[in-house]
Design a protein around this motif. Structure first.
Motif, PDB file in Angstrom:
ATOM      1  N   PRO A   4      51.394  46.474  36.728  1.00 22.24           N
ATOM      2  CA  PRO A   4      51.970  45.585  36.252  1.00 22.24           C
ATOM      3  C   PRO A   4      51.428  44.795  37.662  1.00 22.24           C
ATOM      4  O   PRO A   4      51.713  43.434  37.488  1.00 22.24           O
ATOM      5  N   ALA A   5      51.037  45.612  39.042  1.00 23.33           N
ATOM      6  CA  ALA A   5      51.503  44.388  40.082  1.00 23.33           C
ATOM      7  C   ALA A   5      50.022  43.459  39.816  1.00 23.33           C
ATOM      8  O   ALA A   5      49.932  42.264  40.334  1.00 23.33           O
ATOM      9  N   LEU A   6      48.491  44.229  39.457  1.00 23.93           N
ATOM     10  CA  LEU A   6      47.671  43.714  39.022  1.00 23.93           C
ATOM     11  C   LEU A   6      47.427  42.547  37.947  1.00 23.93           C
ATOM     12  O   LEU A   6      46.838  41.926  37.859  1.00 23.93           O
ATOM     13  N   LEU A   7      48.253  43.580  37.383  1.00 25.13           N
ATOM     14  CA  LEU A   7      48.070  42.100  35.997  1.00 25.13           C
ATOM     15  C   LEU A   7      48.937  40.981  36.076  1.00 25.13           C
ATOM     16  O   LEU A   7      48.277  39.762  36.011  1.00 25.13           O
ATOM     17  N   THR A   8      49.842  40.617  37.322  1.00 23.23           N
ATOM     18  CA  THR A   8      50.413  39.824  37.493  1.00 23.23           C
ATOM     19  C   THR A   8      49.476  39.232  37.999  1.00 23.23           C
ATOM     20  O   THR A   8      49.177  37.699  37.798  1.00 23.23           O
ATOM     21  N   THR A   9      48.438  39.541  38.952  1.00 15.13           N
ATOM     22  CA  THR A   9      47.616  38.825  39.981  1.00 15.13           C
ATOM     23  C   THR A   9      46.395  38.250  39.071  1.00 15.13           C
ATOM     24  O   THR A   9      46.445  37.080  38.961  1.00 15.13           O
ATOM     25  N   ILE A  52      31.191  57.118  31.870  1.00 12.96           N
ATOM     26  CA  ILE A  52      31.123  57.465  30.446  1.00 12.96           C
ATOM     27  C   ILE A  52      32.111  58.462  30.534  1.00 12.96           C
ATOM     28  O   ILE A  52      32.668  59.425  31.854  1.00 12.96           O
ATOM     29  N   ARG A  53      33.269  58.636  30.244  1.00 16.92           N
ATOM     30  CA  ARG A  53      34.208  59.104  30.505  1.00 16.92           C
ATOM     31  C   ARG A  53      33.986  60.376  28.249  1.00 16.92           C
ATOM     32  O   ARG A  53      34.631  59.439  27.537  1.00 16.92           O
ATOM     33  N   LYS A  54      34.276  61.509  28.639  1.00 15.39           N
ATOM     34  CA  LYS A  54      33.775  61.864  27.339  1.00 15.39           C
ATOM     35  C   LYS A  54      33.855  61.631  26.079  1.00 15.39           C
ATOM     36  O   LYS A  54      33.335  60.991  25.580  1.00 15.39           O
ATOM     37  N   ASP A  55      31.990  61.284  26.571  1.00 16.51           N
ATOM     38  CA  ASP A  55      30.793  60.661  25.686  1.00 16.51           C
ATOM     39  C   ASP A  55      31.204  59.264  25.296  1.00 16.51           C
ATOM     40  O   ASP A  55      30.746  58.716  24.621  1.00 16.51           O
ATOM     41  N   GLU A  56      32.038  58.641  25.961  1.00 11.82           N
ATOM     42  CA  GLU A  56      32.487  56.832  25.449  1.00 11.82           C
ATOM     43  C   GLU A  56      32.775  56.200  26.683  1.00 11.82           C
ATOM     44  O   GLU A  56      32.567  56.576  27.693  1.00 11.82           O
ATOM     45  N   TYR A  57      31.452  55.057  26.530  1.00  6.81           N
ATOM     46  CA  TYR A  57      31.896  54.036  27.139  1.00  6.81           C
ATOM     47  C   TYR A  57      33.327  53.012  27.668  1.00  6.81           C
ATOM     48  O   TYR A  57      33.525  53.491  26.791  1.00  6.81           O
ATOM     49  N   VAL A  58      33.121  53.570  28.614  1.00  4.42           N
ATOM     50  CA  VAL A  58      34.220  52.680  29.388  1.00  4.42           C
ATOM     51  C   VAL A  58      34.442  51.838  30.664  1.00  4.42           C
ATOM     52  O   VAL A  58      33.239  52.064  31.130  1.00  4.42           O
ATOM     53  N   THR A  59      34.399  50.397  30.831  1.00  6.99           N
ATOM     54  CA  THR A  59      34.524  49.746  31.438  1.00  6.99           C
ATOM     55  C   THR A  59      35.777  49.472  32.349  1.00  6.99           C
ATOM     56  O   THR A  59      36.746  49.922  31.682  1.00  6.99           O
ATOM     57  N   SER A  60      35.519  49.311  33.825  1.00  2.00           N
ATOM     58  CA  SER A  60      36.283  49.584  34.321  1.00  2.00           C
ATOM     59  C   SER A  60      36.042  47.846  35.260  1.00  2.00           C
ATOM     60  O   SER A  60      35.039  47.307  36.175  1.00  2.00           O
ATOM     61  N   ASP A  61      37.748  47.078  35.580  1.00  7.02           N
ATOM     62  CA  ASP A  61      37.170  46.178  36.132  1.00  7.02           C
ATOM     63  C   ASP A  61      37.333  46.058  38.013  1.00  7.02           C
ATOM     64  O   ASP A  61      38.665  46.538  38.366  1.00  7.02           O
ATOM     65  N   THR A  62      36.326  45.769  38.765  1.00  7.75           N
ATOM     66  CA  THR A  62      36.518  46.129  39.885  1.00  7.75           C
ATOM     67  C   THR A  62      37.890  45.500  40.567  1.00  7.75           C
ATOM     68  O   THR A  62      38.801  45.442  41.876  1.00  7.75           O
ATOM     69  N   ARG A  63      38.246  44.033  40.696  1.00  6.66           N
ATOM     70  CA  ARG A  63      39.160  42.943  40.609  1.00  6.66           C
ATOM     71  C   ARG A  63      41.043  43.782  40.877  1.00  6.66           C
ATOM     72  O   ARG A  63      41.594  43.101  41.465  1.00  6.66           O
ATOM     73  N   TYR A  64      40.906  44.353  39.400  1.00  4.89           N
ATOM     74  CA  TYR A  64      42.430  44.448  38.923  1.00  4.89           C
ATOM     75  C   TYR A  64      42.408  45.824  38.434  1.00  4.89           C
ATOM     76  O   TYR A  64      43.401  46.030  37.641  1.00  4.89           O
ATOM     77  N   HIS A  65      41.398  46.419  38.273  1.00  5.58           N
ATOM     78  CA  HIS A  65      41.655  48.178  38.071  1.00  5.58           C
ATOM     79  C   HIS A  65      41.393  48.313  36.529  1.00  5.58           C
ATOM     80  O   HIS A  65      42.447  48.967  36.405  1.00  5.58           O
ATOM     81  N   MET A  66      41.299  47.121  35.951  1.00  4.97           N
ATOM     82  CA  MET A  66      41.063  47.289  34.591  1.00  4.97           C
ATOM     83  C   MET A  66      40.649  48.215  33.691  1.00  4.97           C
ATOM     84  O   MET A  66      39.418  48.421  33.762  1.00  4.97           O
ATOM     85  N   ILE A 107      59.798  42.043  36.859  1.00  5.84           N
ATOM     86  CA  ILE A 107      60.265  41.820  35.656  1.00  5.84           C
ATOM     87  C   ILE A 107      59.964  40.000  35.630  1.00  5.84           C
ATOM     88  O   ILE A 107      58.426  40.132  34.719  1.00  5.84           O
ATOM     89  N   ARG A 108      60.842  40.137  36.460  1.00  5.24           N
ATOM     90  CA  ARG A 108      60.177  38.000  36.385  1.00  5.24           C
ATOM     91  C   ARG A 108      59.313  37.727  36.791  1.00  5.24           C
ATOM     92  O   ARG A 108      59.015  36.336  36.310  1.00  5.24           O
ATOM     93  N   SER A 109      58.900  38.632  37.759  1.00  2.74           N
ATOM     94  CA  SER A 109      57.470  37.675  38.426  1.00  2.74           C
ATOM     95  C   SER A 109      56.373  37.574  37.324  1.00  2.74           C
ATOM     96  O   SER A 109      56.138  37.032  37.515  1.00  2.74           O
ATOM     97  N   LEU A 110      56.338  39.147  36.839  1.00  2.00           N
ATOM     98  CA  LEU A 110      54.946  38.914  35.552  1.00  2.00           C
ATOM     99  C   LEU A 110      55.859  38.043  34.508  1.00  2.00           C
ATOM    100  O   LEU A 110      54.484  37.238  34.287  1.00  2.00           O
ATOM    101  N   TRP A 111      56.968  37.544  34.067  1.00  3.74           N
ATOM    102  CA  TRP A 111      56.984  36.841  32.953  1.00  3.74           C
ATOM    103  C   TRP A 111      56.939  35.271  33.458  1.00  3.74           C
ATOM    104  O   TRP A 111      55.810  34.725  32.878  1.00  3.74           O
ATOM    105  N   ARG A 112      56.837  35.272  35.074  1.00  5.50           N
ATOM    106  CA  ARG A 112      56.459  34.321  35.219  1.00  5.50           C
ATOM    107  C   ARG A 112      55.550  34.020  35.845  1.00  5.50           C
ATOM    108  O   ARG A 112      54.584  32.164  35.383  1.00  5.50           O
ATOM    109  N   ALA A 113      54.402  34.556  35.655  1.00  2.00           N
ATOM    110  CA  ALA A 113      52.714  34.394  35.833  1.00  2.00           C
ATOM    111  C   ALA A 113      52.505  34.439  34.590  1.00  2.00           C
ATOM    112  O   ALA A 113      51.651  32.942  34.216  1.00  2.00           O
ATOM    113  N   MET A 114      52.917  34.585  33.094  1.00  2.00           N
ATOM    114  CA  MET A 114      52.857  34.566  32.249  1.00  2.00           C
ATOM    115  C   MET A 114      53.163  33.195  31.358  1.00  2.00           C
ATOM    116  O   MET A 114      52.073  32.779  30.662  1.00  2.00           O
ATOM    117  N   ARG A 115      54.144  31.908  32.368  1.00  2.00           N
ATOM    118  CA  ARG A 115      54.452  31.227  32.110  1.00  2.00           C
ATOM    119  C   ARG A 115      53.871  30.190  32.723  1.00  2.00           C
ATOM    120  O   ARG A 115      53.463  28.901  32.346  1.00  2.00           O
TER     121      ARG A 115
END
Length: 395
Positions: free
Chosen positions: A230-235, A254-268, A323-331
């Motif tokens: 959640p904190a990185l989603l807000t960022t 590769i995880r369990k034979d599937e390609y997986v991407t990861s973002d270094t900034r937001y840990h996605m 929760i409000r912080s996350l919502w305000r980032a969306m707003r």
């Protein structure tokens, strides 16, 4: 109750040792209980008495198939196929085993032979499409999955796979355009279709994406099958997901034979649903980066239009201020609405909601689990939030 089934079939087998069903059904029960060695033993006993019995031979092949022993599964299905050449399951399952062994040309040959005998068999048509998909022959995969979709329009797999392949071909807009027809063809409940397609997942993991798929909706989304805290989603929201899709910020694993991407900034960490192959890693990374950029821009557009309802499931208990912080980032993008869902604590009733702000609702659920979502409670929460916001809308 597989242990009980094993026990009861043992009694049956002792009383009727010449009946093949006692061995075949016991093998099925042991297989489901993942007691594969015991299943093999019982089925071989039955095959000694009935060497040409189709159910015994088929279940013997299924044991190797279900435990993922693909060389052995291929060998057993080949025997089954030789004895019962008119049974489509032999062609279909041998094709799967050969595909899993990356013996794609052999798999294609077997499946084509099966299709010549059974041109309308869904398993054969689908497995024929999976061969091209796993081989990463995207033009051929598109042709085969479109054929499957057109023949079986009520099967969601065909629609989903066509969208994925279009993405691999860089035809993202076409893939997005297919998202709504894919849902509309899977269920007769148009209100449910509209509800699930009107909701966009923001994470924290894949669970709500699984829920949407369960109810027949398969929209494209950057965070639908992505893990992000959640904190990185807000960022990320405040930064407009800047840098997402840039090769220097993207790691391909590769995880369990599937390609997986990861973002270094937001840990996605994001599922791709593409099986790992032998292609050049840099070319593969470039393809995924193009997909990420498209999905990032799509999400920003959705946030700016503020027409969807957004949902975030958090296993951690967030404070109201977080929760409000996350919502305000969306707003910062538009007048967005958020349903935040977390596990119920003592005194809370799963499936109930409370409103923090006009466009911010907090719901509680019995559990958050990607492996076993509480589908009915998720639907209940989405309906409550939708009804609340619809009632407040002008007109």
């Amino acid at each position: 109750d597989w242990p009980e089934a094993v026990a009861r079939w043992r009694v049956y087998r002792e009383k009727f040792p010449d009946h093949p069903v006692g061995y075949s059904a016991a093998g099925v029960a042991l297989r489901h209980a993942k007691r594969f060695a015991e299943a093999d033993t019982i089925l071989l006993e039955g095959l000694q008495r009935h060497p040409d019995h189709p159910e015994l031979l088929g279940n013997y092949a299924w044991v190797a198939h279900r435990r993922g022993d693909w060389p052995e599964a291929a060998a057993r299905w080949r025997v089954y196929r030789e004895k019962f050449p008119d049974h489509a399951i032999g062609d279909s399952s041998l094709g799967v085993a050969l595909r899993e062994l990356a013996r794609f040309d052999e798999a294609d040959a077997v499946l084509r032979e099966g299709l010549a005998l059974h041109p309308d068999n869904g398993e054969l048509i689908g497995n024929y499409a999976w061969v091209a998909y796993n081989r990463h022959d995207w033009p051929e995969a598109l042709k085969r999955w479109e054929a499957f979709r057109d023949k079986f329009p009520d099967n969601p797999v065909g629609h989903r796979q066509v969208m994925l392949v279009l993405g691999e071909l860089g035809r993202f807009v076409e893939a997005e355009d297919l998202a709504r027809p894919a849902a509309l063809r899977q269920t007769g409940d148009s209100a449910l279709e509209r509800l699930m397609l009107a909701v966009e997942s923001l994470g924290e993991n894949c669970e709500f994406g699984v829920v949407q798929r369960y109810f027949g909706a398969d929209p494209l989304g950057l965070l639908r099958f992505t893990a992000i805290p959640p904190a990185l989603l807000t960022t990320a929201l405040r930064a407009r997901f800047a840098g997402v899709g840039l090769p220097e910020n993207t790691i391909l694993t590769i995880r369990k034979d599937e390609y997986v991407t990861s973002d270094t900034r937001y840990h996605m960490a994001m599922h791709t649903f593409i099986r790992a192959g032998n292609e050049d890693r840099q070319q593969r990374l470039a393809k995924f980066c193009r997909r990420l950029v498209f999905l990032r821009d799509k999400l920003i557009g959705d946030l700016e239009r503020a027409e969807k309802h957004f949902v975030y499931g958090s296993r951690l208990r967030l404070s109201d201020e977080d929760i409000r912080s996350l919502w305000r980032a969306m707003r910062t993008h538009g007048k967005n609405r958020l349903l935040l869902v977390h596990p119920a604590e003592a005194g809370e009733t799963p499936g109930t909601t409370r409103r923090l702000e006009d466009d911010l609702i907090v719901g509680c659920i019995d559990q958050l689990s990607v492996e076993a979502p509480s589908f009915d409670l998720w639907l209940q929460l989405c309906r409550q939030a939708h009804d609340c916001w619809s009632a407040a809308a002008p007109g």
